[in-house]
Enzyme design. Structure first.
Site, PDB file in Angstrom:
ATOM      1  CG  ASP A  84      -2.416  -5.980  -1.336  1.00 18.54           C
ATOM      2  OD1 ASP A  84      -3.120  -6.168  -2.420  1.00 18.54           O
ATOM      3  OD2 ASP A  84      -1.449  -5.767  -1.374  1.00 18.54           O
TER       4      ASP A  84
ATOM      5  CG  HIS B 289       3.305  -6.642  -8.158  1.00 15.08           C
ATOM      6  ND1 HIS B 289       3.978  -7.333  -7.081  1.00 15.08           N
ATOM      7  CD2 HIS B 289       3.283  -5.276  -7.893  1.00 15.08           C
ATOM      8  CE1 HIS B 289       4.063  -6.393  -6.132  1.00 15.08           C
ATOM      9  NE2 HIS B 289       3.777  -5.318  -6.787  1.00 15.08           N
TER      10      HIS B 289
ATOM     11  CE1 TYR C 289       4.813  -5.743  -2.387  1.00 11.82           C
ATOM     12  CE2 TYR C 289       2.803  -6.296  -1.338  1.00 11.82           C
ATOM     13  CZ  TYR C 289       3.335  -5.701  -2.226  1.00 11.82           C
ATOM     14  OH  TYR C 289       2.633  -4.770  -2.869  1.00 11.82           O
TER      15      TYR C 289
ATOM     16  CG  MET D 169     -12.674  -6.432  -2.438  1.00  8.23           C
ATOM     17  SD  MET D 169     -11.519  -6.057  -3.754  1.00  8.23           S
ATOM     18  CE  MET D 169      -9.952  -6.005  -2.801  1.00  8.23           C
TER      19      MET D 169
ATOM     20  CE  LYS E 168      -0.291  -6.358  -4.770  1.00  2.48           C
ATOM     21  NZ  LYS E 168       0.307  -6.607  -3.605  1.00  2.48           N
TER      22      LYS E 168
HETATM   23  N1  NAP Z   1       0.981  -2.943  -6.412  1.00  3.59           N
HETATM   24  C1  NAP Z   1       2.022  -2.224  -5.994  1.00  3.59           C
HETATM   25  O1  NAP Z   1       2.950  -1.751  -6.916  1.00  3.59           O
HETATM   26  C2  NAP Z   1       2.091  -1.532  -4.689  1.00  3.59           C
HETATM   27  C3  NAP Z   1       3.197  -0.914  -4.251  1.00  3.59           C
HETATM   28  C4  NAP Z   1       3.305  -0.349  -2.960  1.00  3.59           C
HETATM   29  C5  NAP Z   1       2.297  -0.938  -2.130  1.00  3.59           C
HETATM   30  N2  NAP Z   1       1.548  -1.605  -2.470  1.00  3.59           N
HETATM   31  C6  NAP Z   1       0.345  -2.370  -1.360  1.00  3.59           C
HETATM   32  O2  NAP Z   1      -0.268  -1.194  -0.874  1.00  3.59           O
HETATM   33  C7  NAP Z   1       0.055  -1.344   0.779  1.00  3.59           C
HETATM   34  C8  NAP Z   1      -0.037   0.159   1.101  1.00  3.59           C
HETATM   35  O3  NAP Z   1       1.001   0.760   0.968  1.00  3.59           O
HETATM   36  P1  NAP Z   1       2.581   1.208   1.432  1.00  3.59           P
HETATM   37  O4  NAP Z   1       2.805   0.349   2.644  1.00  3.59           O
HETATM   38  O5  NAP Z   1       3.585   1.404   0.405  1.00  3.59           O
HETATM   39  O6  NAP Z   1       2.278   2.728   1.923  1.00  3.59           O
HETATM   40  P2  NAP Z   1       1.286   3.428   2.854  1.00  3.59           P
HETATM   41  O7  NAP Z   1       0.182   2.698   3.520  1.00  3.59           O
HETATM   42  O8  NAP Z   1       0.980   4.665   2.039  1.00  3.59           O
HETATM   43  O9  NAP Z   1       1.963   4.126   4.204  1.00  3.59           O
HETATM   44  C9  NAP Z   1       2.866   3.188   5.132  1.00  3.59           C
HETATM   45  C10 NAP Z   1       3.656   3.989   6.063  1.00  3.59           C
HETATM   46  O10 NAP Z   1       2.599   5.078   6.907  1.00  3.59           O
HETATM   47  C11 NAP Z   1       2.616   4.732   8.223  1.00  3.59           C
HETATM   48  N3  NAP Z   1       1.580   4.573   8.728  1.00  3.59           N
HETATM   49  C12 NAP Z   1       0.526   3.940   8.531  1.00  3.59           C
HETATM   50  N4  NAP Z   1      -0.353   4.237   9.061  1.00  3.59           N
HETATM   51  C13 NAP Z   1      -0.244   5.312   9.932  1.00  3.59           C
HETATM   52  C14 NAP Z   1      -0.786   6.413  10.648  1.00  3.59           C
HETATM   53  N5  NAP Z   1      -2.129   6.243  10.890  1.00  3.59           N
HETATM   54  N6  NAP Z   1      -0.336   7.472  11.146  1.00  3.59           N
HETATM   55  C15 NAP Z   1       0.993   7.636  10.941  1.00  3.59           C
HETATM   56  N7  NAP Z   1       1.689   6.829  10.192  1.00  3.59           N
HETATM   57  C16 NAP Z   1       1.036   5.620   9.518  1.00  3.59           C
HETATM   58  C17 NAP Z   1       3.476   3.346   8.262  1.00  3.59           C
HETATM   59  O11 NAP Z   1       4.556   3.196   9.313  1.00  3.59           O
HETATM   60  P3  NAP Z   1       4.441   1.918  10.504  1.00  3.59           P
HETATM   61  O12 NAP Z   1       4.326   0.724   9.707  1.00  3.59           O
HETATM   62  O13 NAP Z   1       5.672   2.104  11.055  1.00  3.59           O
HETATM   63  O14 NAP Z   1       3.221   2.125  11.300  1.00  3.59           O
HETATM   64  C18 NAP Z   1       4.589   3.178   7.102  1.00  3.59           C
HETATM   65  O15 NAP Z   1       5.622   3.981   7.123  1.00  3.59           O
HETATM   66  C19 NAP Z   1       1.240  -1.883   0.811  1.00  3.59           C
HETATM   67  O16 NAP Z   1       1.510  -2.529   2.104  1.00  3.59           O
HETATM   68  C20 NAP Z   1       1.246  -2.985  -0.331  1.00  3.59           C
HETATM   69  O17 NAP Z   1       0.216  -3.980   0.142  1.00  3.59           O
HETATM   70  C21 NAP Z   1       1.300  -2.150  -3.763  1.00  3.59           C
END
Ligand code: NAP
Length: 287
Positions: A45, A108, A50, A13, A75
């Site tokens: 992912d 999930h 979603y 992976m 998920k």
């Molecule tokens: N299993 C679960 O319960 C669960 C819960 C939450 C998330 N997830 C998974 O984990 C993934 C990641 O988590 P997340 O989307 O919640 O949050 P994250 O990746 O921690 O943060 C995303 C945020 O950060 C910004 N960002 C990304 N890269 C950046 C950079 N280099 N500089 C500045 N800002 C940046 C994005 O803005 P822009 O998009 O505007 O660039 C967005 O607002 C999700 O997409 C999902 O696949 C799973």
């Protein structure tokens, strides 16, 4: 080329992927996944919850990338946590993605009829519809209970891990148990000014890197898979360029001091959270 890690069932992976939570608009999601694939991401992912599996599937199809070079995770949502509903839920994810198989499929949340749903995942795994099965948001006791009750061990547990919530005990338990940890919200979705934090910024400056890159590197060096989300192609490129530098032991230690030891979103053991996440599904489960 993104380095891979071998999961406990022997499959490889990528250590870094692309998350699509909170990109519900299908055209925007399709564009984001297309750009991410162009940037070199191979792990995507998504999740039933979603509501963008179809967009992910379309971007994959359009890319022309060989199926075996991709790693697609989705998920099952709690409203499908019975054996029968999970069977249908797996097929519905495959249908929406337009794929013959998924690389990884996760439960999930740790609520409801987890064992019934897991049995359906096990069957789909044996039938070749899913190459690996795992969980998300499971604490150590819930994970161990599942492992002891069922026959296929989860390969992975996707949990919140970021500088503000480092989850050292949970990460150590999963790793000792040979269950890969995958960090969701690696940037804590930007909370508490994470992208301008002076401590992380100082480390970043010394490597000629950004704060986001240091955070991802710190997670990777802890043996954790990361799935950052962004809808901006410059950030996608930035977030994948984390395999050409190393944090020193001292820098890893400094990152460790930032822990607030508190979820930035919700405590999965809090009855109020359980009610919020699971309560809304009870009607559907009775249908
Ligand atoms: N299993 C679960 O319960 C669960 C819960 C939450 C998330 N997830 C998974 O984990 C993934 C990641 O988590 P997340 O989307 O919640 O949050 P994250 O990746 O921690 O943060 C995303 C945020 O950060 C910004 N960002 C990304 N890269 C950046 C950079 N280099 N500089 C500045 N800002 C940046 C994005 O803005 P822009 O998009 O505007 O660039 C967005 O607002 C999700 O997409 C999902 O696949 C799973």
């Amino acid at each position: 080329m993104i380095p891979t890690v071998k999961l406990n069932n022997g499959i490889d992976m990528p250590q870094l992927g692309f998350g699509v939570f909170q990109v519900p608009e299908l055209a925007a999601c399709e564009t984001a996944v297309t750009q991410a694939l162009d940037a070199g991401y191979r792990l995507i992912d998504t999740a039933t919850a979603y509501q963008n599996e179809a967009a992910v599937g379309r971007a994959i199809k359009k890319s022309g990338i060989k199926r075996e070079d991709l790693f697609v995770t989705s998920k099952l949502w709690v409203s499908d946590f019975t054996y029968e509903r999970a069977q249908k839920g797996i097929d519905a994810s495959l249908e929406r993605l337009g794929l013959d198989y998924m690389d990884l499929y996760l439960l999930h949340q740790p609520y409801g009829d987890v064992m019934g749903a897991w049995r359906a995942l096990e069957e789909a795994y044996h039938a070749g519809k899913i190459r690996a099965i795992g969980v998300s948001n499971f604490y150590a006791d819930q994970l161990k209970n599942l492992e002891l009750t069922m026959s296929v061990k989860p390969v992975l547990n996707q949990i919140e891990v970021n500088p503000w919530y480092q989850q050292s005990t949970e990460v150590a338990f999963n790793q000792r148990d040979d269950v890969r940890v995958e960090a969701w919200a690696p940037f804590a979705e930007g909370k508490h000014g994470i992208f301008t934090d002076p401590t992380i910024a100082a480390i970043a400056e010394s490597h000629g890197k950004t704060v986001g890159q240091v955070i991802l590197r710190w997670l990777l060096q802890r043996g954790i898979t990361v799935i950052p989300k962004s809808v901006h192609s410059t950030r996608m490129a930035e977030n994948i360029a984390v395999f050409d530098f190393d944090l020193t032991e001292a820098e890893m230690h400094t990152m460790g001091t930032l822990d607030r030891q508190e979820s930035q979103f919700f405590d999965h053991r809090d009855p109020v959270t359980i009610e919020q996440i699971f309560g809304a599904s009870l009607k559907q489960l009775k249908e």
